[in-house]
Design a protein around this motif. Sequence first.
Motif, PDB file in Angstrom:
ATOM      1  N   GLY A 195      56.480  55.591  20.432  1.00  0.00           N
ATOM      2  CA  GLY A 195      55.497  56.218  19.556  1.00  0.00           C
ATOM      3  C   GLY A 195      54.086  56.073  20.118  1.00  0.00           C
ATOM      4  O   GLY A 195      53.287  57.019  20.082  1.00  0.00           O
ATOM      5  N   LEU A 196      53.786  54.901  20.664  1.00  0.00           N
ATOM      6  CA  LEU A 196      52.471  54.679  21.279  1.00  0.00           C
ATOM      7  C   LEU A 196      52.272  55.595  22.485  1.00  0.00           C
ATOM      8  O   LEU A 196      51.156  56.066  22.738  1.00  0.00           O
ATOM      9  N   SER A 197      53.357  55.850  23.231  1.00  0.00           N
ATOM     10  CA  SER A 197      53.233  56.733  24.399  1.00  0.00           C
ATOM     11  C   SER A 197      52.843  58.148  23.979  1.00  0.00           C
ATOM     12  O   SER A 197      52.192  58.874  24.725  1.00  0.00           O
ATOM     13  N   MET A 198      53.246  58.537  22.763  1.00  0.00           N
ATOM     14  CA  MET A 198      52.914  59.872  22.257  1.00  0.00           C
ATOM     15  C   MET A 198      51.415  60.032  22.002  1.00  0.00           C
ATOM     16  O   MET A 198      50.887  61.147  22.048  1.00  0.00           O
ATOM     17  N   ILE A 199      50.724  58.935  21.715  1.00  0.00           N
ATOM     18  CA  ILE A 199      49.290  59.054  21.453  1.00  0.00           C
ATOM     19  C   ILE A 199      48.440  58.597  22.642  1.00  0.00           C
ATOM     20  O   ILE A 199      47.219  58.743  22.618  1.00  0.00           O
ATOM     21  N   VAL A 200      49.098  58.055  23.679  1.00  0.00           N
ATOM     22  CA  VAL A 200      48.354  57.583  24.850  1.00  0.00           C
ATOM     23  C   VAL A 200      48.538  58.508  26.052  1.00  0.00           C
ATOM     24  O   VAL A 200      47.587  58.761  26.796  1.00  0.00           O
ATOM     25  N   ILE A 201      49.748  59.041  26.262  1.00  0.00           N
ATOM     26  CA  ILE A 201      50.015  59.839  27.477  1.00  0.00           C
ATOM     27  C   ILE A 201      50.029  61.325  27.116  1.00  0.00           C
ATOM     28  O   ILE A 201      49.014  61.988  27.233  1.00  0.00           O
ATOM     29  N   LYS A 202      51.175  61.850  26.699  1.00  0.00           N
ATOM     30  CA  LYS A 202      51.217  63.238  26.241  1.00  0.00           C
ATOM     31  C   LYS A 202      52.493  63.495  25.463  1.00  0.00           C
ATOM     32  O   LYS A 202      53.490  62.772  25.597  1.00  0.00           O
ATOM     33  N   SER A 203      52.451  64.563  24.697  1.00  0.00           N
ATOM     34  CA  SER A 203      53.518  64.832  23.731  1.00  0.00           C
ATOM     35  C   SER A 203      54.821  65.270  24.394  1.00  0.00           C
ATOM     36  O   SER A 203      55.842  65.350  23.720  1.00  0.00           O
ATOM     37  N   VAL A 229      53.857  54.483  14.047  1.00  0.00           N
ATOM     38  CA  VAL A 229      52.769  54.919  14.928  1.00  0.00           C
ATOM     39  C   VAL A 229      52.394  56.367  14.639  1.00  0.00           C
ATOM     40  O   VAL A 229      51.214  56.718  14.536  1.00  0.00           O
ATOM     41  N   GLY A 230      53.409  57.222  14.493  1.00  0.00           N
ATOM     42  CA  GLY A 230      53.175  58.654  14.416  1.00  0.00           C
ATOM     43  C   GLY A 230      52.490  59.131  13.151  1.00  0.00           C
ATOM     44  O   GLY A 230      51.534  59.921  13.212  1.00  0.00           O
ATOM     45  N   ILE A 231      52.942  58.651  11.999  1.00  0.00           N
ATOM     46  CA  ILE A 231      52.389  59.160  10.731  1.00  0.00           C
ATOM     47  C   ILE A 231      50.908  58.823  10.572  1.00  0.00           C
ATOM     48  O   ILE A 231      50.097  59.723  10.292  1.00  0.00           O
ATOM     49  N   PRO A 232      50.503  57.559  10.764  1.00  0.00           N
ATOM     50  CA  PRO A 232      49.055  57.275  10.662  1.00  0.00           C
ATOM     51  C   PRO A 232      48.240  58.058  11.693  1.00  0.00           C
ATOM     52  O   PRO A 232      47.125  58.503  11.392  1.00  0.00           O
ATOM     53  N   SER A 233      48.804  58.248  12.897  1.00  0.00           N
ATOM     54  CA  SER A 233      48.075  58.978  13.945  1.00  0.00           C
ATOM     55  C   SER A 233      47.837  60.427  13.537  1.00  0.00           C
ATOM     56  O   SER A 233      46.725  60.959  13.681  1.00  0.00           O
ATOM     57  N   VAL A 234      48.881  61.074  13.016  1.00  0.00           N
ATOM     58  CA  VAL A 234      48.755  62.473  12.595  1.00  0.00           C
ATOM     59  C   VAL A 234      47.762  62.598  11.446  1.00  0.00           C
ATOM     60  O   VAL A 234      46.917  63.516  11.424  1.00  0.00           O
TER      61      VAL A 234
END
Length: 429
Positions: A195-203, A229-234
């Motif tokens: 999940g962290l990789s989704m907000i640090v690298i790319k989708s 990780v994903g819900i708060p980020s979105v």
Amino acid sequence: MNFLQDTVSIVKIAVSVLLALASWLLIRFPAPFRHSLNQRPGLTLWSSFILLRLIPFVVVYLILNFGPRNDTEFFYKKAYSAFQGKMVYRDFLSYHAPLFGYLISLPLYLWNNAKILVPFMAIFEFAIVWATWRYYRSTRPDALLMAVLYFLLPVSFIAIVLESEEDIWFWGVGLITLAYASRKQSSLWIGVIWGLSMIVIKSMVIVLLIPLFFLVDNKFKYVLGLALVGIPSVVILYLLMGDAFLMPLQHSGYHMTPNIVSVTRPVLSGLYNQISLTRLNTISLLITMSLASWVAIRYKHLGYQKLFPSLFILTFAIFMLAQPSAPGFYLYIYLIVVAFEVLKMEDKALAFQLILLNVLLVIQPIVWVVYGGMQNYDDWKTVFSTAACTTDYLIQVVEVILLIVLVRKVYTHVKTLDRATKPSFAAQS
């Protein structure tokens, strides 16, 4: 354009051929290299890094004073915008994850120049190579040789020294998950880390997340980890910029090569032209995730640690083959894993194919972009319209064949791992 006038293209090809020859010598005559390199592994890794990353950087960018090109220039623009405190997606263009631009802006505090991104990416790459060597050294006596081979391969060299690519970071994340795979709550932590990789690298990592769902032990905790990780980020991104955070999805709007669509277009252009590129990409994404998920389901009993490296290769290799918008340099995502997980010194055929694929993936974009006019080859007339177009198309065909052979080899490797576990199952029963 006269080929002899394109100095950068000539240098790229010449360096790639020399690196390919060096790679083949390492594979063809491993004994003397193994004896000398294994004496001091730390020195070997550092020497490889200095000789094949830092010195080329100094020569190309500091002594010859070449300016960064392609992705390095694009990365610098977003890094500089982040450095100025601007808001990603809202204030500047980015096809990467929301934190990526801010991460690569850090070296600008040392030197506000696009050139600094090359050693920055090289340091990340070196850390991942070192960690990969440490992970495999207990099971592979020639792990150090594989690390040196990786540094020599043309795609990894060009990807860092001339392009400052970050795609190897996905494997770095994978290594971290492997370290957690044997611990309690492993599925939860695997979900959190990816999940962290989704907000640090790319989708783009989404193509791997679905197959992993079928591989992890506890699917609920894996999804929970992703959601934490994903819900708060979105939510935060939407509150800050509305739907502008969907910008990375636009990156699939360009035809790239080589892939199955690009080589079959002269025959199937009538079909492809009736389907939008976005839909073609969606279909290929579903094909990739379905095939990779089938492998994860079929061989789940091997466990995360055993199956993940091969599943990682298969997922991104199939993605390269199926996705019309996937560039050939995506090989860089899993090249290191092929070297350590699948390639064996005695398998000279696979080694030759891998080295050849590396060289062709350097040459083909030059022919396609610089001399072929980025043709889509909607018919055979276009394929044979110029020598450059014909050469480009034939190279693409060979590349696709080599990628298919690689996928088959990796799947054979998975079946070998499966057969190796069956006696233990029999003993337990």
